[in-house]
Design a protein around this motif. Structure first.
Motif, PDB file in Angstrom:
ATOM      1  N   SER A  66     -43.493 -21.839  -1.094  1.00 54.67           N
ATOM      2  CA  SER A  66     -43.081 -23.147  -1.603  1.00 54.67           C
ATOM      3  C   SER A  66     -42.620 -24.089  -0.489  1.00 54.67           C
ATOM      4  N   GLU A  67     -42.402 -23.564   0.721  1.00 56.14           N
ATOM      5  CA  GLU A  67     -42.007 -24.395   1.856  1.00 56.14           C
ATOM      6  C   GLU A  67     -43.215 -25.051   2.533  1.00 56.14           C
ATOM      7  N   GLN A  68     -44.406 -24.669   2.139  1.00 53.41           N
ATOM      8  CA  GLN A  68     -45.609 -25.258   2.731  1.00 53.41           C
ATOM      9  C   GLN A  68     -45.759 -26.715   2.292  1.00 53.41           C
ATOM     10  N   GLN A  69     -46.559 -27.442   3.064  1.00 54.13           N
ATOM     11  CA  GLN A  69     -46.898 -28.807   2.696  1.00 54.13           C
ATOM     12  C   GLN A  69     -48.390 -29.025   2.903  1.00 54.13           C
ATOM     13  N   GLY A  70     -48.936 -29.943   2.146  1.00 50.81           N
ATOM     14  CA  GLY A  70     -50.334 -30.305   2.289  1.00 50.81           C
ATOM     15  C   GLY A  70     -50.638 -31.468   1.375  1.00 50.81           C
ATOM     16  N   PHE A  71     -51.483 -32.354   1.841  1.00 49.83           N
ATOM     17  CA  PHE A  71     -51.801 -33.529   1.036  1.00 49.83           C
ATOM     18  C   PHE A  71     -53.113 -34.121   1.516  1.00 49.83           C
ATOM     19  N   ASP A  89     -51.228 -33.712  -3.615  1.00 54.03           N
ATOM     20  CA  ASP A  89     -50.084 -33.235  -2.838  1.00 54.03           C
ATOM     21  C   ASP A  89     -49.700 -31.828  -3.275  1.00 54.03           C
ATOM     22  N   TYR A  90     -49.422 -30.980  -2.309  1.00 52.33           N
ATOM     23  CA  TYR A  90     -48.962 -29.617  -2.589  1.00 52.33           C
ATOM     24  C   TYR A  90     -47.552 -29.637  -3.168  1.00 52.33           C
ATOM     25  N   GLN A  91     -46.731 -30.575  -2.709  1.00 54.48           N
ATOM     26  CA  GLN A  91     -45.369 -30.732  -3.184  1.00 54.48           C
ATOM     27  C   GLN A  91     -45.323 -31.776  -4.308  1.00 54.48           C
ATOM     28  N   PRO A  92     -44.261 -31.779  -5.114  1.00 58.96           N
ATOM     29  CA  PRO A  92     -44.122 -32.823  -6.135  1.00 58.96           C
ATOM     30  C   PRO A  92     -44.058 -34.209  -5.495  1.00 58.96           C
ATOM     31  N   VAL A  93     -44.606 -35.193  -6.181  1.00 61.92           N
ATOM     32  CA  VAL A  93     -44.574 -36.569  -5.695  1.00 61.92           C
ATOM     33  C   VAL A  93     -43.136 -37.078  -5.751  1.00 61.92           C
ATOM     34  N   ASN A  94     -42.649 -37.616  -4.611  1.00 65.18           N
ATOM     35  CA  ASN A  94     -41.267 -38.106  -4.583  1.00 65.18           C
ATOM     36  C   ASN A  94     -41.162 -39.614  -4.408  1.00 65.18           C
ATOM     37  N   GLY A  95     -42.304 -40.279  -4.285  1.00 63.92           N
ATOM     38  CA  GLY A  95     -42.299 -41.730  -4.175  1.00 63.92           C
ATOM     39  C   GLY A  95     -42.112 -42.262  -2.775  1.00 63.92           C
ATOM     40  N   ASP A  96     -41.819 -41.383  -1.803  1.00 63.40           N
ATOM     41  CA  ASP A  96     -41.645 -41.838  -0.426  1.00 63.40           C
ATOM     42  C   ASP A  96     -42.979 -42.237   0.187  1.00 63.40           C
TER      43      ASP A  96
END
Length: 258
Positions: A66-71, A89-96
């Motif tokens: 869960s610490e990975q990232q990808g987009f 996005d691999y992570q939830p969208v945070n709006g940043d």
């Protein structure tokens, strides 16, 4: 949206990130593949996991994933400002916003600085990523909301595909996993693939070197019989019906850039 300048094309490997807080990182494996419009970015922390399928990994190993990232998405360049619009996005969208100021130290060394100077990154272009550079946005035949892309630069490829089930809102993937009510739900949260590797201009199988799915490392995305330089590559039914670990039942089809 216009195409990005040719100077950005290829695969960039991050050498270092230095944050204003004092934290730095040169261990995470970070690859950014940029085509004339589409891009994909994969970031795998340095904590090797066994090359097993998701269902065979432990709960602790799931949390590590869960610490990975990808987009992936579309890149926009305006003078020295580069913005990456994340359509997957691999992570939830945070709006940043993902945006930075760029400076070429050399043609193959790029410095990215945050607009607020909160970090800077050093990127090196991989020499064998210079050459044919193209990409195709994809969608599932049976579910147009599910998206993917296949990007090529020189001898390299990066395939990205969203989850079969959309990711629910949340601050980050680790939090979502910690609140997962079942192992089945946990597996669905992790079923996002970004796989990076080399095809050696069609002289060898498309071997995966780095992936959000540990079981994929060392495996083959496509066989050597698939020519990465073929003009009809993205129209090949054999390719579109075999891409990815969690391939949709009806396969993929070409879609307009997002």
């Amino acid at each position: 949206m216009s195409q990005v300048p040719n100077a950005y094309l290829g695969v960039w490997k991050r050498r270092l990130i230095q944050r204003r807080s004092g934290h730095s990182d040169s261990e995470t494996a970070v690859y950014w593949l940029q085509t004339p419009r589409l891009f994909a970015d994969l970031r795998i922390p340095n904590h090797p996991l066994p090359g097993l399928a998701l269902e065979k990994l432990s709960d602790a190993q799931h949390l590590a994933l869960s610490e990975q990232q990808g987009f992936a998405g579309v890149t926009q360049v305006d003078t020295d400002i580069c913005q990456w619009h994340r359509n997957m996005d691999y992570q939830p969208v945070n709006g940043d916003e993902d945006i930075g100021r760029m400076h070429f130290e050399t043609s193959d060394c790029l410095i990215e600085t945050a607009l607020d100077d909160s970090y800077y990154e050093i990127w090196d272009r991989l020499p064998r990523s210079v050459g044919v550079c193209r990409g195709q946005w994809l969608q599932a035949v049976d579910d147009p909301t599910r998206q993917a892309c296949l990007l090529l630069a020189g001898d390299y490829f990066l395939f990205a595909a969203s989850r079969p089930e959309p990711l629910p809102p949340g601050p980050d993937l680790r939090t979502l996993l910690s609140h997962s009510e079942s192992r089945e739900k946990t597996l669905s949260l992790l079923a996002c693939e970004l796989s990076f590797g080399q095809h050696s201009a069609g002289e060898a199988p498309w071997k995966i070197e780095c992936s959000t799915l540990p079981a994929n490392i060392g495996q083959v995305l496509l066989p050597a019989s698939v020519d990465p330089n073929a003009p009809d590559l993205f129209a090949s039914e054999a390719v579109l019906s075999s891409l990815g670990t969690f391939m949709p039942p009806g396969g993929w089809c070409c879609a307009p850039d997002p």
